[in-house]
Design a protein around this motif. Structure first.
Motif, PDB file in Angstrom:
ATOM      1  N   LYS A  87       0.832  -1.207   0.000  1.00  0.00           N
ATOM      2  CA  LYS A  87       0.000   0.000   0.000  1.00  0.00           C
ATOM      3  C   LYS A  87       0.866   1.257   0.000  1.00  0.00           C
ATOM      4  N   ALA A  88       1.969   1.227   0.744  1.00  0.00           N
ATOM      5  CA  ALA A  88       2.854   2.393   0.792  1.00  0.00           C
ATOM      6  C   ALA A  88       3.390   2.728  -0.588  1.00  0.00           C
ATOM      7  N   LEU A  89       3.874   1.714  -1.295  1.00  0.00           N
ATOM      8  CA  LEU A  89       4.427   1.950  -2.631  1.00  0.00           C
ATOM      9  C   LEU A  89       3.328   2.343  -3.620  1.00  0.00           C
ATOM     10  N   MET A  90       2.137   1.792  -3.433  1.00  0.00           N
ATOM     11  CA  MET A  90       1.016   2.163  -4.297  1.00  0.00           C
ATOM     12  C   MET A  90       0.660   3.639  -4.119  1.00  0.00           C
ATOM     13  N   ILE A  91       0.614   4.102  -2.883  1.00  0.00           N
ATOM     14  CA  ILE A  91       0.297   5.509  -2.612  1.00  0.00           C
ATOM     15  C   ILE A  91       1.358   6.412  -3.231  1.00  0.00           C
ATOM     16  N   ILE A  92       2.616   6.053  -3.067  1.00  0.00           N
ATOM     17  CA  ILE A  92       3.701   6.848  -3.644  1.00  0.00           C
ATOM     18  C   ILE A  92       3.576   6.901  -5.164  1.00  0.00           C
ATOM     19  N   ASP A  93       3.245   5.777  -5.767  1.00  0.00           N
ATOM     20  CA  ASP A  93       3.080   5.736  -7.223  1.00  0.00           C
ATOM     21  C   ASP A  93       1.902   6.601  -7.667  1.00  0.00           C
ATOM     22  N   GLN A  94       0.784   6.523  -6.953  1.00  0.00           N
ATOM     23  CA  GLN A  94      -0.404   7.275  -7.349  1.00  0.00           C
ATOM     24  C   GLN A  94      -0.203   8.786  -7.230  1.00  0.00           C
ATOM     25  N   PRO A 108      -1.871  12.004   3.377  1.00  0.00           N
ATOM     26  CA  PRO A 108      -2.576  11.632   4.606  1.00  0.00           C
ATOM     27  C   PRO A 108      -3.961  11.047   4.350  1.00  0.00           C
ATOM     28  N   VAL A 109      -4.646  11.569   3.342  1.00  0.00           N
ATOM     29  CA  VAL A 109      -5.986  11.075   3.010  1.00  0.00           C
ATOM     30  C   VAL A 109      -5.910   9.630   2.524  1.00  0.00           C
ATOM     31  N   LEU A 110      -4.986   9.358   1.628  1.00  0.00           N
ATOM     32  CA  LEU A 110      -4.856   8.012   1.079  1.00  0.00           C
ATOM     33  C   LEU A 110      -4.369   7.021   2.130  1.00  0.00           C
ATOM     34  N   ILE A 111      -3.497   7.458   3.011  1.00  0.00           N
ATOM     35  CA  ILE A 111      -3.029   6.595   4.100  1.00  0.00           C
ATOM     36  C   ILE A 111      -4.185   6.236   5.028  1.00  0.00           C
ATOM     37  N   ASN A 112      -4.980   7.216   5.382  1.00  0.00           N
ATOM     38  CA  ASN A 112      -6.113   6.979   6.280  1.00  0.00           C
ATOM     39  C   ASN A 112      -7.093   5.974   5.671  1.00  0.00           C
ATOM     40  N   SER A 122      -8.132   0.336  -1.863  1.00  0.00           N
ATOM     41  CA  SER A 122      -7.315   1.524  -1.606  1.00  0.00           C
ATOM     42  C   SER A 122      -6.786   2.118  -2.903  1.00  0.00           C
ATOM     43  N   GLN A 123      -6.385   1.250  -3.815  1.00  0.00           N
ATOM     44  CA  GLN A 123      -5.888   1.726  -5.110  1.00  0.00           C
ATOM     45  C   GLN A 123      -7.002   2.395  -5.903  1.00  0.00           C
ATOM     46  N   ARG A 124      -8.191   1.796  -5.882  1.00  0.00           N
ATOM     47  CA  ARG A 124      -9.330   2.369  -6.585  1.00  0.00           C
ATOM     48  C   ARG A 124      -9.682   3.745  -6.007  1.00  0.00           C
ATOM     49  N   TYR A 125      -9.666   3.851  -4.683  1.00  0.00           N
ATOM     50  CA  TYR A 125      -9.943   5.136  -4.032  1.00  0.00           C
ATOM     51  C   TYR A 125      -8.864   6.158  -4.378  1.00  0.00           C
ATOM     52  N   ALA A 126      -7.605   5.720  -4.386  1.00  0.00           N
ATOM     53  CA  ALA A 126      -6.493   6.633  -4.678  1.00  0.00           C
ATOM     54  C   ALA A 126      -6.591   7.184  -6.097  1.00  0.00           C
TER      55      ALA A 126
END
Length: 372
Positions: A87-94, A108-112, A122-126
């Motif tokens: 998830k961490a790497l996915m958020i960074i990529d997005q 912070p929003v995507l982490i929450n 989580s990826q779909r939301y991001a």
């Protein structure tokens, strides 16, 4: 030890993996920063004898650690066990398409969100959040990714091979739907559905006639009417995938069959649906309201699920309130094991594990709630 205690220990052990990954990234960057600048380009080779890894693996470890350290908010969440490495790497990529200011807003929003949802959700939301935050940047990212489309062949053992096709999500959805429709129309024989799909795909790619009617391909796209009126360019939801930039689906949408879905302006949840080609109204509305299997962590699209009675059928309770999409696997799990579920009055859904722990699902609106 009680089952609940074991589950708590398991959650804690999984969180510890995240902390270990974060600590490794920090330590690796310390090593990297201490290297002479002329040696840093060979850092992967430095790791080869230390960690007994290949040069390629060493370079990947460095790139991954560098990405994490450059995003301290994400790294902190990983270290605290709130999210895992994927998830961490996915958020960074997005968020990579965003400028620094928008990254600071989004992370912070995507982490929450990721802290309480699985990777796919989580990826779909991001994707949707980034599209809303900066649609132009997301569209530029799509155009860059589109340039990377390709076809690859990988040799497997036992006289087999894998064919990998990378193409835009909408094209892939249409192609798969065509393959799937033909495969499902074939007469019953000793082949599984997957085997039929493989045979159909091979026939289509090699120009052979298929022995079943091909039918009309279909994908489900959800967008606000303001997009159609060219007043907004909000993200368009592709069923089974997630949000896409509005411009890339404009041609398909213009030639599609339209269904009107009324949403609650407060929650964004589907409330009523009409269509020019009606199908059973209950299934239409339930699939629109609950886009995936309601089991926590399952992402099977609703149109491939059973419509399951939460409370056993009594002759009168085949209702919107009592029906939910559950994939065949989780339908059977609920029926034949100690798992149970409950439909809440507010539309949410709760599962109770065999150990008695209650896990609540969240509503996933198909439209943004009204800003008032």
């Amino acid at each position: 030890m009680a089952a609940a205690d074991i589950e708590d220990d398991l959650v804690a052990a999984y969180a510890a993996i995240g902390k270990a990954v974060a600590d490794f990234a920090l330590t690796l960057m310390k090593l990297y920063d201490d290297l002479d600048p002329q040696v840093q380009q060979y850092a992967g080779d430095v790791l080869m004898p230390l960690l007994r890894v290949s040069q390629v693996k060493g370079n990947k470890l460095i790139d991954r650690a560098m990405s994490l350290v450059e995003h301290p908010v994400v790294l902190e969440a990983l270290s605290e066990g709130r999210i895992d490495e994927g998830k961490a790497l996915m958020i960074i990529d997005q968020v990579s398409v965003l400028d620094a200011a928008n990254q600071a807003i989004a992370e912070p929003v995507l982490i929450n969100h990721a802290a309480s949802h699985n990777y796919t959700a989580s990826q779909r939301y991001a994707r949707r959040y980034v599209l809303k935050l900066d649609a132009e940047a997301a569209l530029r990212r799509h155009e860059e990714k589109r340039k990377q489309r390709l076809v690859e062949k990988f040799n497997l053992d036992d006289g087999m091979a894998s064919l990998r096709v990378v193409l835009p999500a909408l094209d892939a959805a249409l192609a798969f739907d065509r393959i799937d429709r033909i495969a499902r129309a074939l007469p019953k024989d000793d082949r599984t559905l997957d085997q039929k799909r493989s045979d159909v795909a091979a026939d289509l790619l090699m120009g052979r006639e298929t022995p079943a009617p091909q039918g009309e391909v279909c994908v489900n796209l959800t967008m606000p009417i303001t997009n159609i009126l060219d007043l907004t360019k909000d993200p368009v939801m592709l069923a089974g995938y997630g949000p896409l930039p509005a411009p890339i689906v404009a041609d398909v949408a213009a030639n599609g069959i339209w269904k009107r879905i009324l949403t609650d302006p407060v929650t964004g949840m589907a409330e009523h649906i009409t269509t020019y080609r009606p199908t059973p109204a209950q299934r239409e509305l339930i699939n629109a309201r609950y886009p995936t299997c309601t089991m926590v962590g399952c992402n099977q699209p609703a149109h491939r699920c059973d419509l399951d009675h939460c409370c056993p059928f009594d002759g009168t309770n085949t209702t919107i309130a009592n029906l939910r999409p559950n994939c065949r696997h989780h339908h059977r799990m609920k029926t034949h094991s100690n798992w149970s579920c409950e439909n809440r009055p507010d539309g949410t859904h709760a599962w109770t594990t065999p150990s008695g722990k209650v896990i609540e699902t969240e509503l996933e609106p198909i439209a943004d709630p009204a800003p008032f």
